[in-house]
Motif scaffolding. Structure first.
Motif, PDB file in Angstrom:
ATOM      1  N   ALA A 168      22.311 -21.277 -36.350  1.00  0.00           N
ATOM      2  CA  ALA A 168      22.401 -20.923 -37.924  1.00  0.00           C
ATOM      3  C   ALA A 168      22.761 -21.999 -38.932  1.00  0.00           C
ATOM      4  O   ALA A 168      22.273 -21.755 -40.005  1.00  0.00           O
ATOM      5  CB  ALA A 168      23.455 -19.766 -37.781  1.00  0.00           C
ATOM      6  N   GLY A 169      23.442 -22.951 -38.392  1.00  0.00           N
ATOM      7  CA  GLY A 169      23.599 -24.064 -39.461  1.00  0.00           C
ATOM      8  C   GLY A 169      22.400 -24.628 -39.820  1.00  0.00           C
ATOM      9  O   GLY A 169      22.021 -25.057 -41.008  1.00  0.00           O
ATOM     10  N   ALA A 170      21.332 -24.745 -38.957  1.00  0.00           N
ATOM     11  CA  ALA A 170      20.124 -25.489 -39.110  1.00  0.00           C
ATOM     12  C   ALA A 170      19.203 -24.388 -40.133  1.00  0.00           C
ATOM     13  O   ALA A 170      18.563 -25.032 -41.078  1.00  0.00           O
ATOM     14  CB  ALA A 170      19.249 -25.846 -38.004  1.00  0.00           C
ATOM     15  N   ALA A 171      19.325 -23.286 -39.921  1.00  0.00           N
ATOM     16  CA  ALA A 171      18.580 -22.446 -40.799  1.00  0.00           C
ATOM     17  C   ALA A 171      19.285 -22.312 -42.213  1.00  0.00           C
ATOM     18  O   ALA A 171      18.575 -22.200 -43.187  1.00  0.00           O
ATOM     19  CB  ALA A 171      18.469 -21.029 -40.192  1.00  0.00           C
ATOM     20  N   LEU A 172      20.678 -22.388 -42.325  1.00  0.00           N
ATOM     21  CA  LEU A 172      21.474 -22.399 -43.490  1.00  0.00           C
ATOM     22  C   LEU A 172      21.054 -23.603 -44.532  1.00  0.00           C
ATOM     23  O   LEU A 172      20.696 -23.669 -45.558  1.00  0.00           O
ATOM     24  CB  LEU A 172      23.031 -22.317 -43.463  1.00  0.00           C
ATOM     25  CG  LEU A 172      23.481 -20.661 -42.999  1.00  0.00           C
ATOM     26  CD1 LEU A 172      24.885 -20.990 -42.429  1.00  0.00           C
ATOM     27  CD2 LEU A 172      23.359 -19.811 -44.031  1.00  0.00           C
ATOM     28  N   ALA A 173      21.011 -24.684 -43.719  1.00  0.00           N
ATOM     29  CA  ALA A 173      20.766 -25.984 -44.395  1.00  0.00           C
ATOM     30  C   ALA A 173      19.034 -25.989 -44.943  1.00  0.00           C
ATOM     31  O   ALA A 173      18.947 -26.626 -45.937  1.00  0.00           O
ATOM     32  CB  ALA A 173      20.907 -27.165 -43.486  1.00  0.00           C
ATOM     33  N   ALA A 174      18.241 -25.447 -44.304  1.00  0.00           N
ATOM     34  CA  ALA A 174      16.906 -25.513 -44.541  1.00  0.00           C
ATOM     35  C   ALA A 174      16.651 -24.365 -45.451  1.00  0.00           C
ATOM     36  O   ALA A 174      15.889 -24.416 -46.451  1.00  0.00           O
ATOM     37  CB  ALA A 174      16.181 -25.436 -43.390  1.00  0.00           C
ATOM     38  N   GLN A 175      17.014 -23.066 -45.126  1.00  0.00           N
ATOM     39  CA  GLN A 175      16.355 -21.919 -45.575  1.00  0.00           C
ATOM     40  C   GLN A 175      17.523 -21.026 -46.236  1.00  0.00           C
ATOM     41  O   GLN A 175      17.074 -20.016 -46.998  1.00  0.00           O
ATOM     42  CB  GLN A 175      15.600 -21.097 -44.797  1.00  0.00           C
ATOM     43  CG  GLN A 175      14.218 -22.067 -44.418  1.00  0.00           C
ATOM     44  CD  GLN A 175      13.190 -22.292 -45.563  1.00  0.00           C
ATOM     45  OE1 GLN A 175      13.164 -21.507 -46.647  1.00  0.00           O
ATOM     46  NE2 GLN A 175      12.390 -23.221 -45.428  1.00  0.00           N
ATOM     47  N   GLY A 176      18.724 -20.963 -45.825  1.00  0.00           N
ATOM     48  CA  GLY A 176      19.499 -20.055 -46.367  1.00  0.00           C
ATOM     49  C   GLY A 176      20.199 -18.896 -45.358  1.00  0.00           C
ATOM     50  O   GLY A 176      19.374 -18.853 -44.194  1.00  0.00           O
ATOM     51  N   PRO A 177      20.940 -17.993 -45.708  1.00  0.00           N
ATOM     52  CA  PRO A 177      21.414 -17.139 -44.674  1.00  0.00           C
ATOM     53  C   PRO A 177      20.531 -16.175 -44.165  1.00  0.00           C
ATOM     54  O   PRO A 177      20.416 -15.868 -43.185  1.00  0.00           O
ATOM     55  CB  PRO A 177      22.403 -16.281 -45.719  1.00  0.00           C
ATOM     56  CG  PRO A 177      22.634 -17.108 -46.625  1.00  0.00           C
ATOM     57  CD  PRO A 177      21.696 -17.904 -46.932  1.00  0.00           C
ATOM     58  N   GLY A 178      19.161 -15.770 -44.956  1.00  0.00           N
ATOM     59  CA  GLY A 178      18.290 -14.892 -44.452  1.00  0.00           C
ATOM     60  C   GLY A 178      17.791 -15.549 -43.091  1.00  0.00           C
ATOM     61  O   GLY A 178      17.471 -14.360 -42.145  1.00  0.00           O
ATOM     62  N   VAL A 179      17.350 -16.731 -42.851  1.00  0.00           N
ATOM     63  CA  VAL A 179      16.892 -16.989 -41.704  1.00  0.00           C
ATOM     64  C   VAL A 179      17.869 -17.309 -40.592  1.00  0.00           C
ATOM     65  O   VAL A 179      17.565 -17.221 -39.452  1.00  0.00           O
ATOM     66  CB  VAL A 179      16.172 -18.549 -42.079  1.00  0.00           C
ATOM     67  CG1 VAL A 179      15.634 -19.212 -40.737  1.00  0.00           C
ATOM     68  CG2 VAL A 179      15.002 -18.532 -43.112  1.00  0.00           C
ATOM     69  N   GLY A 180      19.058 -17.373 -40.937  1.00  0.00           N
ATOM     70  CA  GLY A 180      20.460 -17.499 -40.176  1.00  0.00           C
ATOM     71  C   GLY A 180      20.340 -16.065 -39.537  1.00  0.00           C
ATOM     72  O   GLY A 180      20.227 -15.988 -38.134  1.00  0.00           O
ATOM     73  N   PHE A 181      20.246 -15.118 -40.210  1.00  0.00           N
ATOM     74  CA  PHE A 181      20.106 -13.469 -39.774  1.00  0.00           C
ATOM     75  C   PHE A 181      18.955 -13.323 -38.697  1.00  0.00           C
ATOM     76  O   PHE A 181      19.195 -12.449 -37.869  1.00  0.00           O
ATOM     77  CB  PHE A 181      20.225 -12.575 -41.097  1.00  0.00           C
ATOM     78  CG  PHE A 181      21.451 -12.433 -41.758  1.00  0.00           C
ATOM     79  CD1 PHE A 181      22.501 -12.314 -41.055  1.00  0.00           C
ATOM     80  CD2 PHE A 181      21.651 -12.361 -42.985  1.00  0.00           C
ATOM     81  CE1 PHE A 181      23.845 -12.385 -41.804  1.00  0.00           C
ATOM     82  CE2 PHE A 181      22.632 -12.309 -43.849  1.00  0.00           C
ATOM     83  CZ  PHE A 181      23.821 -12.286 -43.040  1.00  0.00           C
ATOM     84  N   ALA A 182      17.743 -13.955 -39.224  1.00  0.00           N
ATOM     85  CA  ALA A 182      16.530 -13.827 -38.317  1.00  0.00           C
ATOM     86  C   ALA A 182      16.686 -14.349 -37.061  1.00  0.00           C
ATOM     87  O   ALA A 182      16.216 -13.739 -36.111  1.00  0.00           O
ATOM     88  CB  ALA A 182      15.545 -14.495 -39.160  1.00  0.00           C
TER      89      ALA A 182
END
Length: 551
Positions: A168-182
């Motif tokens: 999730a941290g990697a997703a947040l840094a790159a694309q934001g919470p939506g990708v973390g939820f994905a």
């Protein structure tokens, strides 16, 4: 006989990961809790972006409150429906809800509909742990194996607690919470796929009419409230999860406001927690067979609380990571010991409801912790809040240590009785919940030397296991064999409704454990491996055309 260090640990891990049904159950848990770690990390950042720390605390409370209220009703399913089916339903519904959350966050939908999906995903998942924890004893045959299964589950939870926030941290840094939820959605889908493949033999479950719902709910609460040992464990656990709920909020504040780091660092903070949980879970394999499980539960609580108090005194990012890792070690220790003790102390027929009641209390405690964290920060500041919470949690098990030692004494007595029953080939294959309940119902009986236990032709009532002493078996007055410690007898008249087929006399004073015929038949007849072992014993002593030699 001295156990070689590591033998039980390796055996427990092998049992947990080589049997297909256990492997699927454990991998499903790994995927589900990886999803939870990613989900909570993404949610904290999403809520912080929407309204700051107050919104993080509020959504933490609002998503958990309905889940806590629904838990007792969900736990009824755990005792009424095969537990693997409950797990499949929970995971499938959660996948759909998380998919909606993901789409809402990615498409920029206003936050209220996203939060509705968050609540639905939490509602679906809230029954997962009671069902999973209640299923594990049915996959094990010894208390040590059960501890190993819980340690394996906790080990994989540690992996999940590390992996979920990192992803999730990697997703947040790159694309934001939506990708973390994905990420969370994909992991939950994997868990569902694993659970669908589980096939396990279960005893016939009671399906009472709907009118009994209220009474059945009360039965779970009564079992929890009526056993001081379970009440103590659940109560201390509620304090720990309340602090965990507060930490879900404080972690974001610590990273962004106190340490002045960016949002992606929240994932690293929880990854450190997960790394510690992984290390702690690895160590808990050595608890298999430990007579001090409740004491280690208290140690885990102290290990959870003290590092938080130290975090309050530091501004070092690296030291904060290290201290969160120590908290993770304590979390693994608490997890394994608490669930193993509750599984062993609770009758299987109400285990799901007791776990559901406990989860309800813990869920509400976590919700209150989330809601109260911003208030603590306003009153005492971030450092003061961490200090107060850490010291309170560390001191609680010290105050209640006499009760924890009493739990260990009670469990050790039961362990001795279980080990005695497992020396009998007919009883050895029984799952842990069944043999635990037989152990609690075994009645001591002393038979003086020369006295008769039962005579040929009498009606069969009980099954007997010899703790100490020797007995003589005869048929039609002729000697057939001797019985000694660890031998059981009396099964033929119970499993084949006939009078006693032999006479059993005490050669020396006999220390016996008597199991009622009804409990013995229900236990042995309800599980195919035990029924087959009983048939083999009966064939051995009652061959076709020959007189039987065991009553």
């Amino acid at each position: 006989m001295t156990r070689r260090p590591g033998t039980s640990e390796r055996r427990a891990l092998a049992a947990a990961m080589t049997r297909p049904v256990m492997r699927r159950a454990q991998v499903a848990s790994l995927a589900a809790w990886t999803a939870e770690g990613a989900f909570l990390t993404a949610l904290a950042v999403y809520a912080y972006q929407q309204g700051g720390a107050a919104e993080v605390g509020l959504i933490g409370f609002l998503r958990l409150l309905p889940a806590g209220v629904a838990l007792p009703f969900g736990s009824l399913l755990v005792d009424r429906v095969p537990r693997q089916r409950v797990l499949v339903l929970s995971s499938a519904v959660r996948t759909i809800a998380l998919l909606g959350v993901t789409l809402g966050a990615l498409l920029g939908t206003p936050s209220p509909p996203v939060y509705v999906g968050v609540v639905l995903a939490t509602l679906a998942f809230v029954v997962f742990r009671p069902a999973h924890v209640a299923l594990l004893p049915s996959l094990c045959t010894t208390p040590a194996e059960l501890t190993g299964a819980n340690a394996t589950r906790s080990l994989l939870d540690g992996v999940a607690a590390l992996l979920g926030p990192v992803l999730a941290g990697a997703a947040l840094a790159a694309q934001g919470p939506g990708v973390g939820f994905a990420v969370a959605t994909a992991c939950t889908a994997v868990a569902t796929w694993q659970l669908v493949g589980i096939r396990v033999e279960v005893p016939e479950l009671e399906t009472p009419p709907p009118a009994r719902v209220t009474r059945d709910l009360v039965d779970g609460w009564r079992a929890l409230a009526g056993d001081g040992r379970i009440r103590l464990l659940v109560g201390i656990g509620a304090a720990q999860v309340a602090v965990r709920g507060a930490l879900n909020v404080l972690a974001v504040v610590v990273v962004i406001d106190l340490l002045a780091l960016d949002e992606g660092a929240v994932g690293l903070l929880w990854a450190a927690f997960g790394a510690g949980a992984l290390l702690g879970a690895s160590a808990t394999f050595r608890l298999a067979g430990s007579p001090r499980m409740a004491v280690f539960f208290g140690v885990g609580m102290a290990t959870w609380g003290l590092p938080l108090a130290v975090v309050a005194a530091t501004s070092s990012w690296l030291l904060t990571l290290a201290l969160l890792a120590v908290v993770g070690v304590g979390n693994a220790l608490v997890d394994v010991t608490a669930f193993t003790l509750i599984q062993r102390l609770t009758p299987d027929r109400v285990l799901g409801r007791v776990l559901g009641a406990a989860e309800m209390l813990w869920t509400l405690a976590m919700a209150l912790g989330s809601l109260g964290a911003p208030l603590l920060v306003d009153l005492f500041g971030v450092r003061g809040a961490l200090l107060a919470l850490g010291l309170a949690l560390a001191g609680l098990p010290l105050l209640l240590s006499p009760g924890l030692r009493g739990v260990d004494r009670d469990v050790q007595v039961r362990t001795h009785e279980v080990e005695l029953l497992q020396r009998v080939s007919i009883l050895r294959p029984l799952p842990v919940p069944v043999i635990e309940q037989l152990a609690t119902r075994a009645v001591p009986r002393l038979v003086p030397a020369g006295d008769r236990v039962f005579g040929q032709g009498e009606a069969g009532d009980d099954y007997y296991v010899i703790v100490d002493g020797r007995a003589r078996v005869s048929v039609d007055g002729e000697y057939r064999r001797d019985l000694g410690p660890g031998d059981g007898f009396g099964e033929i008249a119970l499993l084949r409704p006939v009078p006693r087929t032999a006479t059993v006399d005490a050669d020396t004073e006999l220390d016996l454990r008597a199991l009622s015929g009804a409990a013995f038949i229900r236990a042995v007849g309800g599980y195919r491996p035990s029924a087959e072992a009983a048939d083999e014993v009966i064939r051995r002593w009652q061959p076709p055309g020959a007189d039987p030699a065991g009553g």
